[in-house]
Design a protein around this motif. Structure first.
Motif, PDB file in Angstrom:
ATOM      1  N   ALA A  60       0.941  -1.326  -0.108  1.00  0.00           N
ATOM      2  CA  ALA A  60      -0.055  -0.106  -0.171  1.00  0.00           C
ATOM      3  C   ALA A  60       0.926   1.397  -0.195  1.00  0.00           C
ATOM      4  O   ALA A  60       0.579   2.306  -0.669  1.00  0.00           O
ATOM      5  N   SER A  61       1.854   1.110   0.808  1.00  0.00           N
ATOM      6  CA  SER A  61       2.731   2.397   0.817  1.00  0.00           C
ATOM      7  C   SER A  61       3.749   2.456  -0.664  1.00  0.00           C
ATOM      8  O   SER A  61       3.695   3.658  -1.188  1.00  0.00           O
ATOM      9  N   LEU A  62       4.102   1.420  -1.058  1.00  0.00           N
ATOM     10  CA  LEU A  62       5.008   1.505  -2.255  1.00  0.00           C
ATOM     11  C   LEU A  62       4.137   1.856  -3.534  1.00  0.00           C
ATOM     12  O   LEU A  62       4.584   2.183  -4.491  1.00  0.00           O
ATOM     13  N   ARG A  63       2.682   1.599  -3.629  1.00  0.00           N
ATOM     14  CA  ARG A  63       1.722   2.275  -4.381  1.00  0.00           C
ATOM     15  C   ARG A  63       1.858   3.771  -4.681  1.00  0.00           C
ATOM     16  O   ARG A  63       1.248   4.205  -5.590  1.00  0.00           O
ATOM     17  N   GLY A  64       2.445   4.452  -3.443  1.00  0.00           N
ATOM     18  CA  GLY A  64       2.279   5.781  -3.464  1.00  0.00           C
ATOM     19  C   GLY A  64       1.209   6.573  -2.448  1.00  0.00           C
ATOM     20  O   GLY A  64       1.296   7.590  -2.336  1.00  0.00           O
ATOM     21  N   HIS A  65       0.471   5.476  -1.897  1.00  0.00           N
ATOM     22  CA  HIS A  65      -0.558   6.172  -0.808  1.00  0.00           C
ATOM     23  C   HIS A  65       0.319   6.711   0.102  1.00  0.00           C
ATOM     24  O   HIS A  65       1.208   6.139   0.747  1.00  0.00           O
ATOM     25  N   LYS A  66      -0.128   7.901   0.855  1.00  0.00           N
ATOM     26  CA  LYS A  66       0.334   8.552   2.117  1.00  0.00           C
ATOM     27  C   LYS A  66       0.141   7.589   3.070  1.00  0.00           C
ATOM     28  O   LYS A  66      -1.030   7.600   3.320  1.00  0.00           O
ATOM     29  N   GLN A  67       1.187   7.494   3.771  1.00  0.00           N
ATOM     30  CA  GLN A  67       0.902   6.330   4.984  1.00  0.00           C
ATOM     31  C   GLN A  67      -0.047   6.917   6.090  1.00  0.00           C
ATOM     32  O   GLN A  67       0.045   8.061   6.327  1.00  0.00           O
ATOM     33  N   PHE A 393      14.152  -7.072 -13.114  1.00  0.00           N
ATOM     34  CA  PHE A 393      14.418  -5.816 -12.279  1.00  0.00           C
ATOM     35  C   PHE A 393      15.370  -6.034 -11.012  1.00  0.00           C
ATOM     36  O   PHE A 393      15.876  -5.103 -10.591  1.00  0.00           O
ATOM     37  N   LYS A 394      15.850  -7.321 -10.759  1.00  0.00           N
ATOM     38  CA  LYS A 394      16.866  -7.591  -9.684  1.00  0.00           C
ATOM     39  C   LYS A 394      18.184  -7.890 -10.371  1.00  0.00           C
ATOM     40  O   LYS A 394      19.267  -7.531 -10.199  1.00  0.00           O
ATOM     41  N   MET A 421      12.418   2.513  -9.205  1.00  0.00           N
ATOM     42  CA  MET A 421      12.014   1.322  -8.304  1.00  0.00           C
ATOM     43  C   MET A 421      12.835  -0.092  -8.064  1.00  0.00           C
ATOM     44  O   MET A 421      12.994  -0.511  -7.156  1.00  0.00           O
ATOM     45  N   ALA A 422      13.350  -0.222  -9.324  1.00  0.00           N
ATOM     46  CA  ALA A 422      14.229  -1.440  -9.417  1.00  0.00           C
ATOM     47  C   ALA A 422      15.488  -1.237  -8.623  1.00  0.00           C
ATOM     48  O   ALA A 422      16.017  -2.066  -7.833  1.00  0.00           O
ATOM     49  N   SER A 423      15.921   0.093  -8.663  1.00  0.00           N
ATOM     50  CA  SER A 423      17.171   0.399  -8.020  1.00  0.00           C
ATOM     51  C   SER A 423      17.064   0.388  -6.517  1.00  0.00           C
ATOM     52  O   SER A 423      18.001   0.155  -5.761  1.00  0.00           O
ATOM     53  N   ASP A 424      15.844   0.571  -6.187  1.00  0.00           N
ATOM     54  CA  ASP A 424      15.452   0.848  -4.719  1.00  0.00           C
ATOM     55  C   ASP A 424      15.408  -0.478  -4.074  1.00  0.00           C
ATOM     56  O   ASP A 424      15.007  -0.574  -2.890  1.00  0.00           O
ATOM     57  N   GLY A 425      15.438  -1.589  -4.675  1.00  0.00           N
ATOM     58  CA  GLY A 425      15.305  -2.977  -4.387  1.00  0.00           C
ATOM     59  C   GLY A 425      13.745  -3.243  -4.362  1.00  0.00           C
ATOM     60  O   GLY A 425      13.195  -4.378  -3.900  1.00  0.00           O
TER      61      GLY A 425
END
Length: 469
Positions: A60-67, A393-394, A421-425
């Motif tokens: 949910a966080s990785l989709r860009g929603h504010k926590q 991506f990895k 996103m890929a570079s951030d793991g």
């Protein structure tokens, strides 16, 4: 233990009076260790369900929603509903119900937390991930509690925070209103104000969101989460360190196998093609690979068709994927034979390569009906020189990944977003973004399985075709 197998349904647990008293609030500090035995199948079920919960929170966080925003909470609730995790949905209501289902939900939450402590105390990276997700789950439940429920929580956990008197509040009212975002004359009169040591709310101090006076911070009930969460973090962090030194006392191979491999476990659908459904036409694979395969599988398809060969692990990853999308055994054997025999003869194919295909379809060896590999299994695998399996991506160099993405006609903004996103793991989120860029809309849920990507892609194509018709 095969943690990718279809999970068994737990029989409804009978709750006794003692458990009703123990599990009497939706929010826990997890200070009381479980004192009773549970069956191994329930142990595994609880572990996988909580792992799924924590992954949903992360996604949910990785989709860009504010926590902790309404949008973020709604995303989590929808994903919990899709995966049938009703017990955790119940705990997100903030109702603190007294029914048997409410008690069962809290019991599962309590037990599963301790099970995952055993799995995630094993390394610094695992502890960090688990701690972050558990803090989010803790805060998610706490912030929806009523003032009465928060008071009950504080009493149950022997947490004492001092209310200021009406007289003191009146004296400090102007300073409180100026220092506390959102506070007005009316809300100040209607709110409980707590007086705590400033060191307990350093995040509020840092962001200038609290009134300080003589070493004390004056906070609203809603800001108590900062104090309580700090205590929870310290308690859980210490517990994980203690658990890591006691792992040697677990001498049950069944438990060790589950706990050691839990973080890599796949918690979604198995994607085993149902025998009563029609298979796909092998002649259509080139079209599917171009339009509907995820990047990992379209690459394997291209390499196989151009070189007429794949190494062992590449054949497994690609072959099980094809099995999952509906390539039937007889068609699969003929498909692999046609490509391999463009470089070798039939005899060599039968002797060196046909066995693996029979094995994948449960026709040889242990006769196991193998499932296609999930994203997590692919991501965690190793890829050697000259091998083409793995997660792009990895495992791919960023320049190669960029080139392959650009070839799909994706905009420069989309390319940069996927690469970041890929570079951030965040490999699965990168794949989800790739899907969105290719198809013009996001999948229904974050991609966590290559066969899910294919199913969502083909379903979307059918919808567009029906609209055109």
């Amino acid at each position: 233990m095969d943690t990718t197998a279809r999970r068994r349904k737990i029989r409804q647990t009978v709750i006794n009076q003692t458990e009703s008293e123990l599990y009497n609030h939706d929010v826990y500090m997890y200070k009381d260790h479980p004192q009773h035995n549970i069956p191994l199948h329930e142990f595994e079920e609880l572990a996988l369900e909580r792992l799924q919960l924590l992954r949903i929170i992360e996604e949910a966080s990785l989709r860009g929603h504010k926590q902790f925003s309404e949008e973020w909470r709604k995303s989590i609730n929808e994903d919990l509903a899709k995966h049938g995790l009703k017990k955790y949905m119940r705990l997100m209501r903030g109702a603190n119900g007294k029914s048997e289902l409410d008690v069962q939900a809290r019991r599962a939450d309590h037990l599963s937390h301790y099970i995952l402590r055993l799995a995630y105390c094993r390394s610094e990276d695992l502890r960090r991930w688990f701690l972050s997700r558990e803090l989010e789950w803790f805060k998610l439940r706490f912030i929806i509690q009523t003032p009465q429920s928060i008071t009950q929580f504080l009493e149950l956990n022997n947490l004492t925070y001092q209310h200021i008197s009406t007289e003191e509040r009146d004296q400090l009212k102007n300073d409180l209103i100026l220092s506390t975002p959102g506070m007005s004359n009316v809300s100040c009169d209607a709110s409980d104000i707590y007086k705590v040591n400033f060191s307990e709310v350093l995040p509020l101090v840092k962001n200038r969101r609290v009134y300080l006076h003589r070493g004390y911070a004056y906070i609203l009930t809603s800001d108590l989460i900062v104090c309580v969460q700090s205590k929870f973090r310290a308690s859980l962090n210490e517990a994980l360190n203690i658990y890591s030194h006691r792992l040697s006392s677990i001498d049950d191979d069944r438990l060790n196998s589950l706990l050691t491999n839990l973080h890599n476990a796949y918690t979604g659908r198995n994607y085993i093609h149902e025998s009563d459904k029609e298979g796909i036409d092998p002649a259509s694979l080139d079209i599917y690979a171009k339009k509907n395969f995820p990047l990992c599988m379209s690459h394997l398809h291209h390499v196989f068709k151009s070189s007429h060969h794949l190494k062992h692990y590449s054949r497994l990853q690609y072959g099980l994927f094809l099995k999952g999308i509906g390539l039937l055994y007889e068609d699969a054997m003929e498909y692999w034979r046609q490509e391999f025999t463009k470089k070798i003869d039939n005899e060599k194919f039968d002797k060196e390569y046909s066995y693996l295909i029979r094995h994948m379809y449960g026709k040889a060896g242990g006769m196991t009906d193998y499932s296609p590999y999930s994203c997590m299994k692919i991501i965690m695998g190793s890829v050697g020189t000259g091998e083409h399996h793995g997660c792009p991506f990895k495992h791919w160099d960023s320049s190669i990944l960029k080139q392959k993405i650009v070839e799909q006609g994706i905009s420069s903004e989309g390319v940069n977003s996927v690469l970041e996103m890929a570079s951030d793991g965040h490999y699965q989120i990168a794949c989800t973004k790739y899907f969105e860029c290719v198809h013009g809309q996001a999948p229904s849920t974050a991609i966590n399985h290559p066969n899910q990507y294919f199913a969502e892609s083909t379903s979307l194509a059918k919808e567009k075709e029906q609209k055109r018709s």
